[in-house]
Write a protein that holds these residues in place. Structure first.
Motif, PDB file in Angstrom:
ATOM      1  N   UNK A 124       0.829  -1.193   0.000  1.00 20.33           N
ATOM      2  CA  UNK A 124       0.000   0.000   0.000  1.00 20.33           C
ATOM      3  C   UNK A 124       0.868   1.249   0.000  1.00 20.33           C
ATOM      4  N   UNK A 125       0.212   2.426  -0.261  1.00 14.89           N
ATOM      5  CA  UNK A 125       0.957   3.688  -0.238  1.00 14.89           C
ATOM      6  C   UNK A 125       1.542   3.952   1.140  1.00 14.89           C
ATOM      7  N   UNK A 126       0.786   3.608   2.182  1.00 14.36           N
ATOM      8  CA  UNK A 126       1.281   3.814   3.547  1.00 14.36           C
ATOM      9  C   UNK A 126       2.522   2.982   3.810  1.00 14.36           C
ATOM     10  N   UNK A 127       2.466   1.733   3.379  1.00 10.80           N
ATOM     11  CA  UNK A 127       3.618   0.849   3.561  1.00 10.80           C
ATOM     12  C   UNK A 127       4.826   1.393   2.817  1.00 10.80           C
ATOM     13  N   UNK A 128       4.604   1.896   1.598  1.00 12.47           N
ATOM     14  CA  UNK A 128       5.715   2.409   0.796  1.00 12.47           C
ATOM     15  C   UNK A 128       6.387   3.587   1.490  1.00 12.47           C
ATOM     16  N   UNK A 129       5.596   4.377   2.247  1.00 14.34           N
ATOM     17  CA  UNK A 129       6.172   5.540   2.921  1.00 14.34           C
ATOM     18  C   UNK A 129       6.891   5.165   4.213  1.00 14.34           C
ATOM     19  N   UNK A 130       6.446   4.110   4.873  1.00 16.90           N
ATOM     20  CA  UNK A 130       6.947   3.840   6.215  1.00 16.90           C
ATOM     21  C   UNK A 130       7.947   2.701   6.294  1.00 16.90           C
ATOM     22  N   UNK A 131       7.960   1.807   5.329  1.00 16.22           N
ATOM     23  CA  UNK A 131       8.852   0.650   5.377  1.00 16.22           C
ATOM     24  C   UNK A 131      10.069   0.922   4.492  1.00 16.22           C
ATOM     25  N   UNK A 132      11.279   0.734   4.999  1.00 13.17           N
ATOM     26  CA  UNK A 132      12.475   0.973   4.173  1.00 13.17           C
ATOM     27  C   UNK A 132      12.456   0.122   2.901  1.00 13.17           C
ATOM     28  N   UNK A 133      12.944   0.720   1.812  1.00  8.31           N
ATOM     29  CA  UNK A 133      12.994  -0.013   0.543  1.00  8.31           C
ATOM     30  C   UNK A 133      13.781  -1.310   0.680  1.00  8.31           C
ATOM     31  N   UNK A 134      14.816  -1.289   1.523  1.00  9.30           N
ATOM     32  CA  UNK A 134      15.672  -2.470   1.680  1.00  9.30           C
ATOM     33  C   UNK A 134      14.891  -3.679   2.184  1.00  9.30           C
ATOM     34  N   UNK A 135      13.770  -3.435   2.874  1.00  8.30           N
ATOM     35  CA  UNK A 135      12.976  -4.564   3.382  1.00  8.30           C
ATOM     36  C   UNK A 135      12.492  -5.439   2.234  1.00  8.30           C
ATOM     37  N   UNK A 136      12.220  -4.854   1.092  1.00  8.12           N
ATOM     38  CA  UNK A 136      11.655  -5.592  -0.033  1.00  8.12           C
ATOM     39  C   UNK A 136      12.719  -6.158  -0.972  1.00  8.12           C
ATOM     40  N   UNK A 137      13.987  -5.980  -0.635  1.00 11.37           N
ATOM     41  CA  UNK A 137      15.081  -6.519  -1.446  1.00 11.37           C
ATOM     42  C   UNK A 137      15.209  -8.017  -1.170  1.00 11.37           C
ATOM     43  N   UNK A 138      15.050  -8.840  -2.200  1.00 14.18           N
ATOM     44  CA  UNK A 138      15.083 -10.295  -1.985  1.00 14.18           C
ATOM     45  C   UNK A 138      16.455 -10.751  -1.495  1.00 14.18           C
ATOM     46  N   UNK A 139      17.525 -10.036  -1.887  1.00 19.14           N
ATOM     47  CA  UNK A 139      18.864 -10.419  -1.429  1.00 19.14           C
ATOM     48  C   UNK A 139      18.988 -10.260   0.088  1.00 19.14           C
ATOM     49  N   UNK A 140      18.324  -9.254   0.641  1.00 14.00           N
ATOM     50  CA  UNK A 140      18.372  -9.049   2.088  1.00 14.00           C
ATOM     51  C   UNK A 140      17.834 -10.263   2.829  1.00 14.00           C
ATOM     52  N   UNK A 141      16.910 -10.964   2.200  1.00  9.03           N
ATOM     53  CA  UNK A 141      16.263 -12.103   2.841  1.00  9.03           C
ATOM     54  C   UNK A 141      16.855 -13.444   2.410  1.00  9.03           C
ATOM     55  N   UNK A 142      18.030 -13.396   1.782  1.00  9.81           N
ATOM     56  CA  UNK A 142      18.749 -14.635   1.498  1.00  9.81           C
ATOM     57  C   UNK A 142      18.368 -15.331   0.216  1.00  9.81           C
ATOM     58  N   UNK A 143      17.797 -14.604  -0.744  1.00  8.75           N
ATOM     59  CA  UNK A 143      17.424 -15.211  -2.020  1.00  8.75           C
ATOM     60  C   UNK A 143      18.446 -14.872  -3.100  1.00  8.75           C
ATOM     61  N   UNK A 144      18.655 -15.807  -3.993  1.00 11.22           N
ATOM     62  CA  UNK A 144      19.518 -15.621  -5.155  1.00 11.22           C
ATOM     63  C   UNK A 144      18.691 -15.948  -6.397  1.00 11.22           C
TER      64      UNK A 144
END
Length: 691
Positions: free
Chosen positions: A2-22
């Motif tokens: 959502x728009x609210x999530x996009x404003x409040x959650x760091x972009x890095x949270x949605x980076x698949x590499x951050x979560x151990x994916x290749x």
């Protein structure tokens, strides 16, 4: 999102590499035999396409640069020289591309010809891995042309005037992407009794790659699938397979271009065979899950020790991957219901197994226990319904009358007419011995003895009011078992135990045998549906089972018209489908809460998200935004890690059912009863930018 999530959650949270994916791509470019220039251009085109898809690794087929079906042309000097020239040109042309490339090429070294996998990254040739097992039977004649790479550890070779690592002892590891460590083997290598990738995995590789030019015959596709899946399971790894396709010579053979990506035994993605489209197969692999699984299996380390620790023998070729942020949707199937089979073809088989594990557990306990009756409290809800279903089948299997099942419905102050009616209808349909005990007089007396305000007519519906009713039901069941020569069959399930949504010493936590203790709520719902779909009972029983499935889950301990009355369990503790999702990934794999939230968002952000079974038409199609997921995950973490372990530490016996794990203190889960959830809550909040 959502728009609210996009404003409040760091972009890095949605980076698949951050979560151990290749992100892995399997490429099957068109090929022309003995035409390295054409093939090099086709490889480059697919490498560029893979870079646009943000792939981290691209695996090409065996001898993809020269073509496999060249026969004696492999020994022609002009072809060998041109292959090397085009390999060097390909490396230079990919200097601006991020993915690690594994390309098949024929290369000369020290007067011998080798069938090799060449690792290329950002214009640099990282190393050359020679094929070890050369097939020389039926249609194969590889020993006529090639030398084996067996025993060639620790060597180098010259390419474009540079010394390049050469040998089967190479691993390719991204120094800036933890867990991204690659091993390469070639075709026949994994058809051998001891594939080289076993040592590669034991040395630390998480992604095992096979560059293949396996020709196709009837049934061979299934063999490749079996080998790839079993190798990924045995090695606790991902296995990536790329076979040659369109363009290879059909003088005597044919090719189908089969590609597959596997993770811990599961097929994650498969390409279309016999295709001329030259599409990339792209899938995200969870290397974090792989490394976590290796931590949990001492057998893996024992195997490394038995092999004299291969990590001492392998050379790790490091490279700076410099991955871009990958904040798009995961390219992999995600199971909304991880405790439930997600393959419609396996649903019947897995439900059959789960159900019969429970039945056999109860049969064995019945035969080992003095007396000849089973005592069950029936509420008209899911858990007690499933307990009576299992007990009925246990009696049928033992050829004892179902009347040996003593079922008691015990209405209290908040028992609804719907659940009471369902309980009676179910007991009659099952042919069990059924009785009703009104617990309200005993509850009033107990509350009066305690000087509880309710005994004076005040509407005080506190925890004492609730648990007096729950406790009395259990007291009656245990004493009835004493009186009538039997044992109490517990009804509480795995989900309730995870959340602590059970009263200590009461029937959903305590019994003589807890038949549902290894079954989460989502699986119980599917098992009851399976009983209906597979005609385990008659039409009358099926009708009441359907009615129970449609009933709101509630403890029914507080009158519905009371202020703050617990009308819905899920409104209090969260949707069971989310809680079971959280439980699976934390219990089975020990994942970080932030990753669990990320996966849940990927699976549940839309009604069409995830990969889940659709066999039963009443399967729910819900959606949850990230704020909702995070809210319920925080509650789950607090209940699971901090407030509920003392209940699990005193669990009665009950069978483990799901590979997702159990919470028995004698089995899968051991934890301190006075632990705290602070660390897990802090990790989640920091990742969401709410620390």
């Amino acid at each position: 999102m959502t728009d609210t999530e996009a404003r409040t959650v760091p972009d890095a949270f949605f980076d698949i590499h951050r979560h151990g994916f290749v992100r892995i791509a399997v490429a099957t470019p068109p090929v022309r035999n003995a035409d390295p220039a054409f093939n090099g251009a086709a490889i480059l085109a697919q490498a560029q396409e893979a870079a646009k898809a943000k792939a981290d690794l691209v695996v090409f087929p065996e001898l993809s640069l020269s073509g496999y079906a060249n026969d004696d042309l492999h020994l022609q000097e002009v072809l060998c020289e041109e292959t090397e020239r085009q390999l060097v040109a390909l490396a230079r042309s990919t200097a601006g591309l991020a993915p690690l490339l594994l390309v098949g090429a024929v290369l000369k070294r020290a007067g011998r010809l080798y069938n090799t996998a060449v690792a290329i990254h950002r214009g640099r040739i990282l190393g050359v891995v020679p094929k070890i097992f050369l097939p020389n039977y039926r249609e194969y004649y590889e020993k006529r042309w090639f030398a084996s790479g067996d025993g060639m550890d620790g060597l180098t070779m010259s390419l474009a005037g540079l010394s390049v690592p050469f040998g089967p002892d190479l691993l390719f590891a991204a120094e800036d992407l933890p867990g991204f460590t690659v091993h390469a083997e070639i075709c026949e290598d994994y058809w051998s009794p001891f594939p080289p990738s076993i040592d590669g995995a034991l040395a630390g590789a998480t992604i095992l790659c096979n560059l293949s030019a396996s020709n196709i015959t009837i049934g061979k596709s299934r063999d490749r699938h079996l080998l790839s899946a079993s190798q990924s399971m045995r090695c606790l790894a991902a296995y990536v397979y790329s076979a040659a396709g369109h363009g290879e010579s059909t003088t005597d053979l044919a090719w189908d271009g089969q590609g597959g990506i596997y993770e811990l035994g599961d097929e994650m993605a498969a390409s279309e065979r016999f295709s001329h489209a030259n599409d990339l197969l792209v899938c995200d692999i969870d290397v974090d899950r792989i490394t976590q699984e290796r931590l949990r299996m001492p057998t893996f380390n024992d195997a490394a020790a038995r092999r004299a620790h291969p990590e001492k023998r392998f050379r790790k070729i490091s490279f700076e991957h410099r991955p871009a942020m990958l904040a798009d949707a995961l390219k992999r199937p995600i199971r909304r219901y991880p405790f439930v089979p997600n393959d419609a073809g396996r649903l019947d088989e897995d439900c059959y197994e789960a159900f019969n594990i429970q039945v056999e557990g109860l049969v064995t306990r019945y035969r080992a226990t003095p007396g000849d009756t089973m005592v069950i409290g029936i509420s008209g809800g899911l858990d007690s319904t499933h307990a009576i279903v299992v007990a009925a089948k246990a009696c049928d299997r033992m050829k004892v009358p179902r009347s040996n099942i003593l079922c008691f419905t015990m209405p209290g102050f908040a028992t609804g007419e719907t659940t009471r009616s369902n309980a009676w209808t179910l007991m009659k349909a099952m042919g069990v011995t059924a009785e009703e005990i009104d617990i309200r007089p005993a509850a009033r007396q107990l509350l009066a003895d305690m000087n509880h305000p309710f005994s004076d007519g005040e509407p005080v519906y506190d925890i004492t009011f609730e648990n007096v009713q729950a406790g009395l039901r259990t007291d009656y069941l245990f004493r009835l078992a004493n009186q009538r020569g039997g044992f109490v069959v517990g009804t509480g399930d795995l989900s309730e135990l995870a959340l602590g949504w059970c009263t200590y010493g009461v029937g959903d936590q305590m019994s003589h045998y807890a038949v549902n203790t290894g079954v989460p709520k989502t699986l119980i719902q599917y098992l009851i549906r399976w009983c209906i779909a597979s005609n385990q009972f008659d039409a009358q029983t099926d009708a009441v089972l359907d009615a129970i499935l449609d009933t709101e889950i509630s403890p029914e301990l507080v009158p519905q018209d009371a202020p703050g009355g617990l009308q819905s369990t899920e409104e209090k503790i969260g949707p069971y489908e989310l809680n079971d999702f959280f439980l699976f990934h934390i219990l089975r794999y020990g994942l970080r809460p932030s990753k669990v939230a990320f996966l849940a968002h990927q699976a549940w952000h839309s009604v069409d998200g995830g990969s889940w079974p659709h066999k039963f038409p009443d399967a729910k199609k819900n959606a949850y935004d990230l704020d909702t997921i995070a809210h319920w995950l925080e509650k789950f973490l607090f209940r699971f890690f901090q407030t509920s372990q003392f209940k699990r530490s005193a669990l009665p016996n009950g069978p483990k059912v799901s590979a997702g794990g159990s919470l028995s203190p004698r089995g899968d889960w051991r934890a301190p009863s006075d632990g705290r959830a602070d660390l897990w809550l802090a990790e989640l909040r920091e990742a969401l930018g709410r620390g």
